[in-house]
Design an enzyme around this catalytic site. Structure first.
Site, PDB file in Angstrom:
ATOM      1  N   HIS A 257      -7.950 -13.789   6.920  1.00 33.14           N
ATOM      2  CA  HIS A 257      -7.249 -13.302   8.101  1.00 33.14           C
ATOM      3  C   HIS A 257      -7.064 -14.428   9.115  1.00 33.14           C
ATOM      4  O   HIS A 257      -6.906 -14.184  10.318  1.00 33.14           O
ATOM      5  CB  HIS A 257      -8.014 -12.129   8.724  1.00 33.14           C
ATOM      6  CG  HIS A 257      -7.135 -11.090   9.328  1.00 33.14           C
ATOM      7  ND1 HIS A 257      -7.208 -10.730  10.650  1.00 33.14           N
ATOM      8  CD2 HIS A 257      -6.149 -10.327   8.786  1.00 33.14           C
ATOM      9  CE1 HIS A 257      -6.310  -9.807  10.912  1.00 33.14           C
ATOM     10  NE2 HIS A 257      -5.655  -9.531   9.804  1.00 33.14           N
TER      11      HIS A 257
ATOM     12  N   ASN B 223      -8.890  -8.113  14.928  1.00 30.70           N
ATOM     13  CA  ASN B 223      -8.533  -6.772  15.377  1.00 30.70           C
ATOM     14  C   ASN B 223      -9.582  -6.113  16.262  1.00 30.70           C
ATOM     15  O   ASN B 223      -9.413  -4.963  16.662  1.00 30.70           O
ATOM     16  CB  ASN B 223      -8.282  -5.867  14.165  1.00 30.70           C
ATOM     17  CG  ASN B 223      -6.989  -6.199  13.452  1.00 30.70           C
ATOM     18  OD1 ASN B 223      -5.950  -6.356  14.087  1.00 30.70           O
ATOM     19  ND2 ASN B 223      -7.041  -6.336  12.147  1.00 30.70           N
TER      20      ASN B 223
ATOM     21  N   LYS C 158      -5.104 -17.361  11.102  1.00 25.50           N
ATOM     22  CA  LYS C 158      -3.755 -17.457  11.640  1.00 25.50           C
ATOM     23  C   LYS C 158      -3.483 -18.899  12.059  1.00 25.50           C
ATOM     24  O   LYS C 158      -4.393 -19.656  12.367  1.00 25.50           O
ATOM     25  CB  LYS C 158      -3.589 -16.531  12.854  1.00 25.50           C
ATOM     26  CG  LYS C 158      -4.022 -15.098  12.604  1.00 25.50           C
ATOM     27  CD  LYS C 158      -3.215 -14.416  11.514  1.00 25.50           C
ATOM     28  CE  LYS C 158      -3.727 -13.018  11.247  1.00 25.50           C
ATOM     29  NZ  LYS C 158      -3.025 -12.352  10.144  1.00 25.50           N
TER      30      LYS C 158
ATOM     31  N   GLU D  21     -11.835 -14.898   9.998  1.00 25.13           N
ATOM     32  CA  GLU D  21     -11.021 -14.820  11.214  1.00 25.13           C
ATOM     33  C   GLU D  21     -11.053 -16.146  11.971  1.00 25.13           C
ATOM     34  O   GLU D  21     -11.957 -16.957  11.788  1.00 25.13           O
ATOM     35  CB  GLU D  21     -11.563 -13.722  12.145  1.00 25.13           C
ATOM     36  CG  GLU D  21     -11.676 -12.346  11.530  1.00 25.13           C
ATOM     37  CD  GLU D  21     -10.373 -11.579  11.553  1.00 25.13           C
ATOM     38  OE1 GLU D  21      -9.376 -12.107  12.089  1.00 25.13           O
ATOM     39  OE2 GLU D  21     -10.359 -10.440  11.048  1.00 25.13           O
TER      40      GLU D  21
ATOM     41  N   LEU E 191      -5.197   6.917   8.682  1.00 23.06           N
ATOM     42  CA  LEU E 191      -5.822   5.903   9.540  1.00 23.06           C
ATOM     43  C   LEU E 191      -5.377   5.969  11.002  1.00 23.06           C
ATOM     44  O   LEU E 191      -6.222   5.936  11.903  1.00 23.06           O
ATOM     45  CB  LEU E 191      -5.560   4.505   8.972  1.00 23.06           C
ATOM     46  CG  LEU E 191      -6.395   4.118   7.759  1.00 23.06           C
ATOM     47  CD1 LEU E 191      -6.020   2.717   7.297  1.00 23.06           C
ATOM     48  CD2 LEU E 191      -7.876   4.175   8.079  1.00 23.06           C
TER      49      LEU E 191
ATOM     50  N   HIS F 106       1.091  -4.787  16.982  1.00 24.67           N
ATOM     51  CA  HIS F 106       0.102  -5.562  16.226  1.00 24.67           C
ATOM     52  C   HIS F 106      -0.615  -6.583  17.110  1.00 24.67           C
ATOM     53  O   HIS F 106      -1.142  -7.569  16.628  1.00 24.67           O
ATOM     54  CB  HIS F 106       0.814  -6.276  15.063  1.00 24.67           C
ATOM     55  CG  HIS F 106      -0.089  -6.725  13.966  1.00 24.67           C
ATOM     56  ND1 HIS F 106      -0.312  -8.059  13.696  1.00 24.67           N
ATOM     57  CD2 HIS F 106      -0.832  -6.036  13.075  1.00 24.67           C
ATOM     58  CE1 HIS F 106      -1.136  -8.168  12.669  1.00 24.67           C
ATOM     59  NE2 HIS F 106      -1.482  -6.949  12.270  1.00 24.67           N
TER      60      HIS F 106
ATOM     61  N   ASP G 284       3.916  -8.659  18.311  1.00 26.00           N
ATOM     62  CA  ASP G 284       2.705  -9.458  18.272  1.00 26.00           C
ATOM     63  C   ASP G 284       2.734 -10.438  19.440  1.00 26.00           C
ATOM     64  O   ASP G 284       3.614 -10.364  20.301  1.00 26.00           O
ATOM     65  CB  ASP G 284       2.590 -10.191  16.925  1.00 26.00           C
ATOM     66  CG  ASP G 284       1.155 -10.330  16.442  1.00 26.00           C
ATOM     67  OD1 ASP G 284       0.343 -10.931  17.179  1.00 26.00           O
ATOM     68  OD2 ASP G 284       0.841  -9.838  15.350  1.00 26.00           O
TER      69      ASP G 284
ATOM     70  N   PHE H 297       0.302   1.686   9.673  1.00 27.00           N
ATOM     71  CA  PHE H 297      -0.052   2.593   8.587  1.00 27.00           C
ATOM     72  C   PHE H 297       0.533   3.997   8.779  1.00 27.00           C
ATOM     73  O   PHE H 297       0.319   4.875   7.949  1.00 27.00           O
ATOM     74  CB  PHE H 297      -1.582   2.708   8.463  1.00 27.00           C
ATOM     75  CG  PHE H 297      -2.255   1.432   8.065  1.00 27.00           C
ATOM     76  CD1 PHE H 297      -2.028   0.863   6.816  1.00 27.00           C
ATOM     77  CD2 PHE H 297      -3.123   0.780   8.931  1.00 27.00           C
ATOM     78  CE1 PHE H 297      -2.644  -0.321   6.448  1.00 27.00           C
ATOM     79  CE2 PHE H 297      -3.755  -0.398   8.562  1.00 27.00           C
ATOM     80  CZ  PHE H 297      -3.507  -0.954   7.318  1.00 27.00           C
TER      81      PHE H 297
ATOM     82  N   ILE I 184       0.848  -1.187   0.000  1.00 29.12           N
ATOM     83  CA  ILE I 184       0.000   0.000   0.000  1.00 29.12           C
ATOM     84  C   ILE I 184       0.886   1.240   0.000  1.00 29.12           C
ATOM     85  O   ILE I 184       1.816   1.364   0.796  1.00 29.12           O
ATOM     86  CB  ILE I 184      -0.932   0.009   1.228  1.00 29.12           C
ATOM     87  CG1 ILE I 184      -1.978  -1.098   1.104  1.00 29.12           C
ATOM     88  CG2 ILE I 184      -1.625   1.360   1.391  1.00 29.12           C
ATOM     89  CD1 ILE I 184      -2.909  -1.193   2.285  1.00 29.12           C
TER      90      ILE I 184
END
Length: 447
Positions: free
Chosen positions: A133, A370, A135, A381, A316, A353, A164, A302, A93
């Site tokens: 998403h 999130n 994991k 998720e 953001l 994160h 994390d 971000f 991005i």
């Protein structure tokens, strides 16, 4: 622990028995990288890696090289990598137009004699409306669970890291269940294609299959038949969620509603769904002590320094801070009493994160969710819920929370957080324009 919900899922969750010594918590991204590479090198039966993305950079190359080396050493080793279909076919991005990671996957397949299939899962036809998403890295009978993807910063390959949570669970039944869902619900779908082979189909051509896949995933769940009914012993339950009012979202709300003494929540993006905010308000009203640990705006992945050219995505972190300030202002009385504690995480120019929850002295939720509207409605998720009714993991839990809180500062007043007037000129200009045209609420729902 009683639930306040009439159709409660929490007391009905089937789970796998878990020995206290079969859970290990890794303290850092660097340790996570070391452990992952070590486990890949010593794998004997299977490796299934599931992440949002495997990035074309030095750490990504290290992981992919390790997978090919493991396959060369043990040809019967079953290896599968699963990433998001759309994320793999675009660049970063804010960067210039790039071919995406899929071109690198194909080059790596050509460069190696061994085969490491990399599958792309299209949860939606557009990335904005939903991504993979999930994991979990399954290596033999061990599940390595983290919200991290696979690149330099998540794996602390060089100077910077993205903090994390990193958990190892040695549990064959759990590993079988998590791998089973990948094979039965994802790889079996006609919409799921290999990204490491040339001539990829277009997303448009997969539209019908994507619709079928998404529809099926909304009712899918992990196979827990090898587990048991709720019992008064240490256990772990895998959870899956996609779409409005999904089981994972419902359990998250039930956990908050069931809290009686203490609740801790981690989220990198402070943009709570209405259902979560409602249960937090109710918990405060009944006297539950709540700690919320969130990243400072400069620790957001971000965030772009004001010295660099402005991009829309850079707004953001400021939107999240605005949301946090509003929340703190509404609950200033609870903050003053010490009932609500908001902790901002910051460690130099590293990023934050973390996701998850700790409920009283019993439940621990490991998740990539999130805790935002997007996670509750759009993305696929999952989570692992650890139930510890005999308090066997209290010391382990306390150590993890102590580590997380090391680089945090408690907010004593909402006035400590910046306002629109304090933001860089380009950011302030954009946010004022967004507010005028009434799309701020839409951004909160989508990002």
């Amino acid at each position: 622990m009683p639930s306040l919900f009439k159709r409660s899922l929490l007391p009905k969750l089937r789970s796998f028995p878990l020995a206290a010594d079969s859970l290990t918590i890794l303290p850092s991204a660097a340790e996570f990288r070391r452990c992952l590479l070590e486990r890949i090198a010593t794998a004997r039966q299977r490796i299934t890696l599931v992440a949002l993305y495997l990035q074309e950079d030095e750490a990504g190359q290290e992981i992919l090289d390790a997978l090919h080396a493991a396959k060369a050493a043990r040809p019967t080793l079953e290896i599968v990598v699963v990433v998001d279909w759309l994320r793999a076919q675009r660049g970063l991005i804010g960067a210039a137009k790039q071919p995406g990671n899929s071109a690198w996957y194909q080059a790596q397949t050509r460069a190696h004699e061994t085969e490491v299939p990399i599958y792309g899962v299209p949860v939606q036809t557009r990335e904005l409306f939903g991504v993979l998403h999930l994991k979990g890295f399954i290596i033999d009978d061990c599940v390595i669970y983290s919200g991290a993807s696979l690149n330099n910063v998540y794996l602390h390959k060089f100077d910077k890291y993205r903090f994390d949570r990193y958990h190892l669970l040695h549990n064959k039944a759990l590993a079988d269940s998590m791998q089973g869902l990948v094979y039965k619900e994802l790889l079996a779908s006609h919409a799921v294609c290999r990204l490491d082979l040339p001539s990829l189909p277009t997303t448009r051509s997969l539209r019908g299959g994507i619709g079928d896949l998404r529809s099926r995933l909304k009712s899918a769940q992990y196979d827990t038949r090898a587990g048991g009914e709720p019992s008064f012993s240490l256990s772990v339950s895998p959870l899956l969620g996609l779409g409005k009012n999904n089981p994972l979202s419902r359990v998250i709300c039930e956990l908050i509603a069931a809290s009686q003494l203490q609740l801790t929540i981690c989220t990198p993006y402070f943009n709570l769904p209405l259902a979560v905010t409602r249960e937090i308000n109710r918990a405060l009203e009944r006297g539950v002590k709540i700690d919320i640990i969130v990243g400072d705006k400069t620790a957001n992945d971000f965030y772009i320094p004001p010295s660099e050219p402005f991009k829309v995505i850079a707004a953001l972190p400021y939107l999240y801070e605005i949301s946090l300030r509003r929340f703190a202002k509404r609950h200033q009385a609870a903050i003053d009493k010490g009932l609500l504690n908001l902790h901002l995480w910051r460690d130099g120019d590293n990023t934050y994160h973390l996701k998850g929850m700790w409920v009283d002295q019993r439940y621990t939720l490991l998740t990539g969710n999130n805790l935002n509207p997007r996670a509750f409605r759009l993305d696929l998720e999952n989570a692992l819920l650890i139930d510890d009714p005999r308090s066997e993991l209290l010391e382990v839990r306390a150590r993890e929370l102590e580590l997380i809180l090391q680089n945090t500062q408690r907010i004593a007043s909402f006035r400590e957080l910046d306002t629109l007037l304090d933001y860089p000129e380009a950011v302030g200009k954009f946010l004022r324009r967004v507010s005028r045209v009434k799309i701020e609420r839409l951004l909160y729902r989508m990002l």
